[in-house]
Scaffold this motif. Structure first.
Motif, PDB file in Angstrom:
ATOM      1  N   LEU A  49      73.648 -14.941  51.384  1.00 63.25           N
ATOM      2  CA  LEU A  49      75.339 -14.203  51.268  1.00 63.25           C
ATOM      3  C   LEU A  49      76.329 -14.630  51.192  1.00 63.25           C
ATOM      4  O   LEU A  49      77.463 -14.722  52.080  1.00 63.25           O
ATOM      5  CB  LEU A  49      74.472 -12.725  51.532  1.00 63.25           C
ATOM      6  CG  LEU A  49      76.090 -11.156  51.997  1.00 63.25           C
ATOM      7  CD1 LEU A  49      77.187 -11.240  49.789  1.00 63.25           C
ATOM      8  CD2 LEU A  49      75.325  -9.958  51.693  1.00 63.25           C
ATOM      9  N   ILE A  50      75.940 -14.846  53.273  1.00 65.26           N
ATOM     10  CA  ILE A  50      76.710 -15.494  54.056  1.00 65.26           C
ATOM     11  C   ILE A  50      77.375 -16.913  54.247  1.00 65.26           C
ATOM     12  O   ILE A  50      78.636 -17.223  53.918  1.00 65.26           O
ATOM     13  CB  ILE A  50      76.250 -15.741  55.584  1.00 65.26           C
ATOM     14  CG1 ILE A  50      75.730 -13.729  55.955  1.00 65.26           C
ATOM     15  CG2 ILE A  50      77.477 -16.039  56.556  1.00 65.26           C
ATOM     16  CD1 ILE A  50      76.982 -12.847  56.593  1.00 65.26           C
ATOM     17  N   SER A  51      75.704 -17.129  53.312  1.00 68.34           N
ATOM     18  CA  SER A  51      76.416 -19.057  52.926  1.00 68.34           C
ATOM     19  C   SER A  51      77.128 -18.894  51.911  1.00 68.34           C
ATOM     20  O   SER A  51      78.152 -19.760  51.996  1.00 68.34           O
ATOM     21  CB  SER A  51      75.087 -19.311  52.827  1.00 68.34           C
ATOM     22  OG  SER A  51      74.310 -20.042  54.347  1.00 68.34           O
ATOM     23  N   TYR A  52      77.253 -18.005  50.535  1.00 67.37           N
ATOM     24  CA  TYR A  52      77.804 -17.615  49.769  1.00 67.37           C
ATOM     25  C   TYR A  52      79.260 -17.502  49.636  1.00 67.37           C
ATOM     26  O   TYR A  52      80.257 -18.041  49.937  1.00 67.37           O
ATOM     27  CB  TYR A  52      77.531 -16.766  48.634  1.00 67.37           C
ATOM     28  CG  TYR A  52      78.276 -16.455  47.723  1.00 67.37           C
ATOM     29  CD1 TYR A  52      78.113 -17.998  45.929  1.00 67.37           C
ATOM     30  CD2 TYR A  52      78.642 -15.525  46.810  1.00 67.37           C
ATOM     31  CE1 TYR A  52      79.263 -17.561  45.650  1.00 67.37           C
ATOM     32  CE2 TYR A  52      79.176 -15.421  45.844  1.00 67.37           C
ATOM     33  CZ  TYR A  52      80.266 -16.334  45.344  1.00 67.37           C
ATOM     34  OH  TYR A  52      80.573 -16.687  44.431  1.00 67.37           O
ATOM     35  N   THR A  53      79.162 -16.765  50.949  1.00 66.65           N
ATOM     36  CA  THR A  53      81.177 -15.989  51.628  1.00 66.65           C
ATOM     37  C   THR A  53      81.606 -17.331  51.771  1.00 66.65           C
ATOM     38  O   THR A  53      82.996 -17.281  51.777  1.00 66.65           O
ATOM     39  CB  THR A  53      80.890 -14.999  51.887  1.00 66.65           C
ATOM     40  OG1 THR A  53      79.563 -13.792  51.671  1.00 66.65           O
ATOM     41  CG2 THR A  53      81.987 -14.605  52.860  1.00 66.65           C
ATOM     42  N   VAL A  54      81.397 -18.302  53.266  1.00 70.72           N
ATOM     43  CA  VAL A  54      81.764 -19.195  53.361  1.00 70.72           C
ATOM     44  C   VAL A  54      82.065 -20.597  52.649  1.00 70.72           C
ATOM     45  O   VAL A  54      82.823 -20.406  52.736  1.00 70.72           O
ATOM     46  CB  VAL A  54      81.223 -19.859  54.564  1.00 70.72           C
ATOM     47  CG1 VAL A  54      81.475 -20.806  54.949  1.00 70.72           C
ATOM     48  CG2 VAL A  54      80.632 -18.805  55.653  1.00 70.72           C
ATOM     49  N   TRP A  55      80.675 -20.427  51.403  1.00 74.74           N
ATOM     50  CA  TRP A  55      81.484 -20.989  50.330  1.00 74.74           C
ATOM     51  C   TRP A  55      83.107 -20.860  49.574  1.00 74.74           C
ATOM     52  O   TRP A  55      83.824 -21.917  49.257  1.00 74.74           O
ATOM     53  CB  TRP A  55      80.540 -21.567  49.452  1.00 74.74           C
ATOM     54  CG  TRP A  55      80.854 -22.470  48.339  1.00 74.74           C
ATOM     55  CD1 TRP A  55      80.922 -23.921  48.108  1.00 74.74           C
ATOM     56  CD2 TRP A  55      80.618 -21.876  46.898  1.00 74.74           C
ATOM     57  NE1 TRP A  55      80.787 -24.275  47.176  1.00 74.74           N
ATOM     58  CE2 TRP A  55      81.393 -22.803  46.693  1.00 74.74           C
ATOM     59  CE3 TRP A  55      80.879 -20.649  46.546  1.00 74.74           C
ATOM     60  CZ2 TRP A  55      81.490 -23.169  44.421  1.00 74.74           C
ATOM     61  CZ3 TRP A  55      81.030 -20.874  45.140  1.00 74.74           C
ATOM     62  CH2 TRP A  55      81.161 -21.683  44.255  1.00 74.74           C
TER      63      TRP A  55
END
Length: 337
Positions: A49-55
């Motif tokens: 979730l955090i990685s996708y949000t940054v992307w």
């Protein structure tokens, strides 16, 4: 160092092992799959979730957030290397060939050492941003980060490959039962024939060398940051600088503390039970992977705002949106989300 001769006259040499995590738990052993499966799902969801949000968010494409996303990706790699092999073992003995065991060791150790590299790059990024803000974009750019990452990549691959090579050259005749849920270097060497003290020394030097060298660099950077931040006259700017760095320091200390605990327990392994060693590895491999995304999701304002933005829009839409078939009035259209 020639470890190819270690135990060369001893037979048999096992090429397949049995993973037996938490061997002391015999009653209702299958129940253990529940917390570990839940932890695995939680790790996958939070870190993704955090990685996708940054992307997804363009505002988070700055180097600091990209490094956070990279760190969380290493969490995904390390847990995905270990847990899928571990979970079936609660229903019976899980057989793992030596080749797969060494592959697991390579990727698990690579992910852990890459985390340490990311912490160094994070500290360097904050050091430049706070101590040399006018030169930030000249120093921190795609080219410089790629060069630093390449240097760290070479270091990590060489060190991990050395451990895997040494472990592959040893003959294992004491036992083929790994009383752990992961193919740890030291755990494997305990099953080897002959004198493996030199190979164990190499493993200890690699582990402590990476930890203390990276941790020393991180401390130097953050001490410089603290010294500069205390000179900032604006209370708001000082608070923001210290808050951002404080989140990084908290995450780094969590990872290094878990690693230190695991190292201490390895040194006193004869006086503790295999279950205690397993628990220390759980803390080392899984605990930071759960805590890190929560810490960044709640501790970094920009990431937290991007996480709640879709829900905030949905709530505002449900609150202020007109009923079906009714056109929006001027008051509604003037609202800025």
């Amino acid at each position: 160092m020639d470890v190819s001769r270690l135990g060369q006259n001893v037979s048999p040499s096992y090429t397949e092992f049995l993973l037996l995590p938490f061997p002391g738990v015999t009653l209702y052993r299958q129940v253990l799959i529940v917390p570990f499966l839940f932890s695995y799902v939680l790790i996958m969801v939070l870190n993704s979730l955090i990685s996708y949000t940054v992307w997804r968010e363009r505002s988070l494409h700055a180097p600091m957030y990209v490094l956070i996303s990279l760190l969380l990706s290493m969490n995904l790699l390390s847990t995905s290397t270990v847990l899928p092999q571990m979970l079936p073992s609660f229903f019976g003995q899980t057989r793992i060939p030596l080749s797969r065991c060494l592959t697991q060791m390579f990727f698990a150790y690579s992910a852990l050492i890459f985390k340490s590299l990311v912490f160094v790059l994070m500290a360097f990024d904050r050091f430049v941003a706070i101590c040399h803000p006018l030169r930030y974009h000249n120093i921190i750019n795609q080219k410089s980060l790629l060069q630093l990452w390449t240097i760290g990549l070479v270091r990590n691959v060489v060190l991990v490959s050395l451990l895997v090579f040494l472990a592959s050259r040893v003959q294992y005749c004491k036992s083929n039962r790994i009383l752990n849920f992961v193919c740890e270097y030291m755990v494997l060497l305990n099953l080897a024939c002959g004198d493996v003290s030199r190979a164990q020394l190499v493993g200890l030097l690699v582990r402590t060398g990476v930890t203390f060298s990276d941790l020393s660099i991180i401390l130097i950077f953050y001490l410089r940051v603290l010294h500069t931040a205390l000179k900032i006259t604006g209370g708001g700017k000082r608070h923001k600088a210290l808050q951002t760095c404080g989140t990084h320091v908290l995450v780094a200390l969590t990872v290094y503390s878990c690693g230190l605990l695991a190292s201490i327990l390895y040194k006193v392994e004869e006086s503790i039970s295999p279950d205690s060693q397993n628990l220390s590895n759980v803390i080392y491999f899984l605990f930071p992977a759960v805590v890190n995304p929560i810490t960044y999701g709640l501790g970094v304002k920009e990431i937290k705002d991007c996480l709640v933005k879709p829900w905030r829009k949905k709530c505002l839409s449900n609150t202020w949106g007109p009923p079906a078939g009714v056109s929006r009035g001027p008051m509604v259209t003037s609202i800025e989300y």
